[in-house]
Design a protein around this motif. Structure first.
Motif, PDB file in Angstrom:
ATOM      1  N   TRP A  92      62.718  19.787  56.941  1.00 47.53           N
ATOM      2  CA  TRP A  92      61.312  19.995  56.615  1.00 47.53           C
ATOM      3  C   TRP A  92      60.840  19.109  55.464  1.00 47.53           C
ATOM      4  CZ3 TRP A  92      59.649  21.688  51.820  1.00 47.53           C
ATOM      5  CH2 TRP A  92      60.598  22.268  50.978  1.00 47.53           C
ATOM      6  N   THR A  93      61.757  18.680  54.580  1.00 55.01           N
ATOM      7  CA  THR A  93      61.329  17.867  53.438  1.00 55.01           C
ATOM      8  C   THR A  93      60.808  16.500  53.884  1.00 55.01           C
ATOM      9  OG1 THR A  93      63.640  17.197  53.133  1.00 55.01           O
ATOM     10  CG2 THR A  93      62.821  18.998  51.758  1.00 55.01           C
ATOM     11  N   ALA A  94      61.402  15.931  54.945  1.00 54.68           N
ATOM     12  CA  ALA A  94      60.915  14.651  55.455  1.00 54.68           C
ATOM     13  C   ALA A  94      59.516  14.812  56.041  1.00 54.68           C
ATOM     14  CB  ALA A  94      61.871  14.107  56.519  1.00 54.68           C
ATOM     15  N   THR A  95      59.302  15.895  56.760  1.00 54.50           N
ATOM     16  CA  THR A  95      57.982  16.163  57.327  1.00 54.50           C
ATOM     17  C   THR A  95      56.981  16.447  56.221  1.00 54.50           C
ATOM     18  OG1 THR A  95      59.140  17.161  59.186  1.00 54.50           O
ATOM     19  CG2 THR A  95      56.778  17.489  59.089  1.00 54.50           C
ATOM     20  N   PHE A  96      57.425  17.161  55.197  1.00 56.12           N
ATOM     21  CA  PHE A  96      56.555  17.469  54.054  1.00 56.12           C
ATOM     22  C   PHE A  96      56.117  16.191  53.347  1.00 56.12           C
ATOM     23  CE2 PHE A  96      56.447  18.583  49.405  1.00 56.12           C
ATOM     24  CZ  PHE A  96      55.201  19.191  49.438  1.00 56.12           C
ATOM     25  N   ALA A  97      57.029  15.214  53.249  1.00 54.43           N
ATOM     26  CA  ALA A  97      56.683  13.945  52.608  1.00 54.43           C
ATOM     27  C   ALA A  97      55.585  13.227  53.385  1.00 54.43           C
ATOM     28  CB  ALA A  97      57.923  13.064  52.499  1.00 54.43           C
ATOM     29  N   GLY A  98      55.723  13.166  54.714  1.00 51.13           N
ATOM     30  CA  GLY A  98      54.693  12.530  55.527  1.00 51.13           C
ATOM     31  C   GLY A  98      53.384  13.278  55.472  1.00 51.13           C
ATOM     32  N   PHE A  99      53.465  14.594  55.519  1.00 55.02           N
ATOM     33  CA  PHE A  99      52.276  15.437  55.449  1.00 55.02           C
ATOM     34  C   PHE A  99      51.546  15.249  54.125  1.00 55.02           C
ATOM     35  CE2 PHE A  99      50.182  19.540  54.593  1.00 55.02           C
ATOM     36  CZ  PHE A  99      49.491  19.737  55.771  1.00 55.02           C
ATOM     37  N   SER A 100      52.306  15.087  53.056  1.00 56.86           N
ATOM     38  CA  SER A 100      51.701  14.952  51.726  1.00 56.86           C
ATOM     39  C   SER A 100      50.884  13.679  51.589  1.00 56.86           C
ATOM     40  CB  SER A 100      52.790  14.981  50.648  1.00 56.86           C
ATOM     41  OG  SER A 100      53.464  16.229  50.647  1.00 56.86           O
ATOM     42  N   LEU A 101      51.276  12.629  52.315  1.00 54.60           N
ATOM     43  CA  LEU A 101      50.543  11.374  52.224  1.00 54.60           C
ATOM     44  C   LEU A 101      49.119  11.516  52.754  1.00 54.60           C
ATOM     45  CD1 LEU A 101      53.148   8.640  53.220  1.00 54.60           C
ATOM     46  CD2 LEU A 101      52.323   9.245  50.948  1.00 54.60           C
ATOM     47  N   THR A 102      48.968  12.147  53.921  1.00 49.61           N
ATOM     48  CA  THR A 102      47.638  12.252  54.532  1.00 49.61           C
ATOM     49  C   THR A 102      46.896  13.511  54.119  1.00 49.61           C
ATOM     50  OG1 THR A 102      48.772  13.123  56.500  1.00 49.61           O
ATOM     51  CG2 THR A 102      48.076  10.825  56.561  1.00 49.61           C
ATOM     52  N   ALA A 103      47.606  14.513  53.608  1.00 48.44           N
ATOM     53  CA  ALA A 103      46.950  15.772  53.250  1.00 48.44           C
ATOM     54  C   ALA A 103      46.783  15.966  51.749  1.00 48.44           C
ATOM     55  CB  ALA A 103      47.735  16.957  53.826  1.00 48.44           C
ATOM     56  N   ILE A 104      47.466  15.147  50.938  1.00 47.43           N
ATOM     57  CA  ILE A 104      47.332  15.278  49.476  1.00 47.43           C
ATOM     58  C   ILE A 104      46.941  13.951  48.838  1.00 47.43           C
ATOM     59  CG2 ILE A 104      48.482  15.891  47.319  1.00 47.43           C
ATOM     60  CD1 ILE A 104      50.310  17.729  48.878  1.00 47.43           C
ATOM     61  N   LEU A 105      47.787  12.924  49.008  1.00 44.18           N
ATOM     62  CA  LEU A 105      47.528  11.642  48.354  1.00 44.18           C
ATOM     63  C   LEU A 105      46.237  10.995  48.849  1.00 44.18           C
ATOM     64  CD1 LEU A 105      48.359   9.336  46.488  1.00 44.18           C
ATOM     65  CD2 LEU A 105      49.724   8.395  48.372  1.00 44.18           C
ATOM     66  N   ALA A 106      46.070  10.919  50.162  1.00 44.11           N
ATOM     67  CA  ALA A 106      44.877  10.261  50.717  1.00 44.11           C
ATOM     68  C   ALA A 106      43.578  10.943  50.284  1.00 44.11           C
ATOM     69  CB  ALA A 106      44.981  10.189  52.243  1.00 44.11           C
ATOM     70  N   PRO A 107      43.490  12.286  50.278  1.00 42.48           N
ATOM     71  CA  PRO A 107      42.267  12.924  49.776  1.00 42.48           C
ATOM     72  C   PRO A 107      41.963  12.611  48.315  1.00 42.48           C
ATOM     73  CG  PRO A 107      43.521  14.469  51.103  1.00 42.48           C
ATOM     74  CD  PRO A 107      44.384  13.267  50.912  1.00 42.48           C
ATOM     75  N   VAL A 108      43.011  12.535  47.477  1.00 45.37           N
ATOM     76  CA  VAL A 108      42.806  12.191  46.073  1.00 45.37           C
ATOM     77  C   VAL A 108      42.272  10.760  45.955  1.00 45.37           C
ATOM     78  CG1 VAL A 108      43.979  11.756  43.872  1.00 45.37           C
ATOM     79  CG2 VAL A 108      44.496  13.821  45.174  1.00 45.37           C
ATOM     80  N   LEU A 109      42.832   9.847  46.764  1.00 42.58           N
ATOM     81  CA  LEU A 109      42.344   8.471  46.759  1.00 42.58           C
ATOM     82  C   LEU A 109      40.899   8.398  47.236  1.00 42.58           C
ATOM     83  CD1 LEU A 109      45.444   6.525  48.159  1.00 42.58           C
ATOM     84  CD2 LEU A 109      44.684   6.719  45.783  1.00 42.58           C
TER      85      LEU A 109
END
Length: 431
Positions: free
Chosen positions: A40-57
């Protein structure tokens, strides 16, 4: 940092977390954890890019460009900016995100408690509350940051923390899903937070302006730090929900996005768990729906130059959302997926190109050409999803690099921007 500024950042950051944390943010992480299990950590990393990092950007890009998403899009083309903004607002407003919030309240919050409840009446009551809370635009951040967010975080802690003790004793099976990182990356689209971030940035900037942070440097500092605070909260909450899903002792084949959290909560808290999930879902959906309704109505008021007033916009948006919400969560996600695969790449390319090169390249043409190419490439996937029986579009899509990861737009966008910059070099302004 002065105490007043710290309070403003805390206040706006908490409000932004409540804006972002809606139905998809509550349902998707646990379900992805269930699907990927030990990985799940690998999926969480990918999810974080589009669901956390991208919104902040996205919020950062709007803040440094001006006050609205159209100020960001104007770096490429003013007319195109309004087209993209309109499509984005329709997606995060009355066509996808808002109906999904209403449908999620019915399926997750109400139906498990009142099995014979009618979705139409639940949606009418929910969107009636959204309408009433959204009528005053200037009070949105205050309502969310000071009232709803603390309550939401408390109930999320009640759900997640026991799972670390119970779940740690569960012998979970390994995942059978390949490309786990990219599964998370693509599912992050479903939160729609990049699109929402472009609208929430407007509310955040307005909140900073009301606190007298009107100078661009101070305003950007307040807005970006508030977004980072919100992102930190999302990392903690998403990580906890992923863990809950990965360690859940449920039958994967018979579990849906909507039923998973209900099953987890009842395992930890007995029948009382149903009420916990109901409260969480209502809070999550209500806060996001209020922000989306306010942001969308504000956009349409500006788009129509006041011909569609803010209050009239709120009423219209909630009425349309009520009608579409009856389709149900899975039905909305199914028809939303193809649309999001088209609009997300275009929006991401605009955000990243402006953030990376906005201070170096002032010519509009490289941005405009790159967006057009990204649209064309994304349109191929959209048509292939709409007409799966047409082999031509599927074969054309598979010929593109990274297509198996839904990232076929990346290399064309990069190459187009580089080539157009060199070709139009005489028009570039460099510092």
């Amino acid at each position: 940092m002065e105490a007043r500024k710290r309070r403003t950042i805390l206040f706006l950051g908490m409000a932004l977390f409540a804006m972002f944390f809606g139905a998809g943010n509550l349902l998707l992480p646990a379900y992805l954890g269930l699907q990927t299990r030990t990985d799940w950590t690998a999926t969480f990393a990918g999810f974080s890019l589009t669901a956390i990092l991208a919104p902040v950007l996205a919020i950062f890009a709007v803040a440094v460009s001006g006050n609205y998403f159209t100020d960001l899009g104007a770096r490429a083309n003013v007319k195109l900016a309004y087209v993209l903004a309109t499509v984005n607002v329709l997606c995060i407003g009355p066509l996808i995100a808002l109906p999904r919030a209403g449908a999620s309240v019915f399926e997750v919050a109400i139906q498990p408690i009142i099995p014979h409840a009618q979705p139409v009446w639940v949606c009418v009551l929910f969107f009636g509350a959204v309408m009433a809370a959204s009528l005053s635009l200037n009070r949105i951040t205050a309502i969310l940051g000071k009232i709803f967010t603390p309550i939401l975080l408390i109930f999320l802690a009640i759900l997640i923390i026991p799972g670390f003790f119970v779940g740690s004793e569960v012998n979970i099976p390994p995942t059978v899903i390949e490309d786990r990182f990219y599964v998370g990356f693509n599912e992050g689209y479903q939160t729609m937070d990049v699109l929402a971030g472009l609208i929430f940035a407007v509310l955040l900037i307005a909140g900073a302006n009301r606190k007298s942070y009107t100078h661009i440097n101070e305003r950007v500092e307040v807005v970006v730090k508030a977004a980072l605070l919100s992102a930190f909260c999302m990392i903690l909450v998403y990580g906890g929900l992923f863990y809950l899903g990965a360690h859940a002792t449920v039958n994967v084949s018979n579990t849906t996005r909507s039923s998973l959290l209900v099953q987890i909560a009842t395992q930890h808290f007995g029948n009382s768990g149903i009420y916990l999930i109901s409260i969480l879902m209502i809070l999550a959906c209500l806060t996001t729906a209020i922000a989306l309704t306010a942001g969308s109505a504000n956009f349409f008021e500006r788009l129509t130059k006041g011909k569609l007033g803010y209050i009239e916009g709120v009423i219209s948006i909630t009425l349309v959302s009520t009608l579409l919400a009856i389709i149900g969560v899975d039905g909305i996600i199914d028809y939303a997926a193809a649309t999001l695969n088209f609009i997300y790449p275009v929006t991401l390319v605009l955000i990243l190109s402006v953030l990376l090169f906005g201070k170096i390249i002032h010519n509009q043409k490289p941005y405009f050409i790159t967006l057009i190419v990204t649209m064309v490439v994304s349109l191929i996937r959209l048509v292939a999803n709409w007409f799966p029986s047409e082999d031509f579009f599927t074969q054309l899509l598979n010929m593109l690099p990274l297509a198996r990861f839904n990232l076929e737009w990346v290399l064309p966008a990069i190459l187009t921007f580089i080539i157009s910059c060199f070709a139009l070099g005489r028009n570039l302004n460099r510092k």
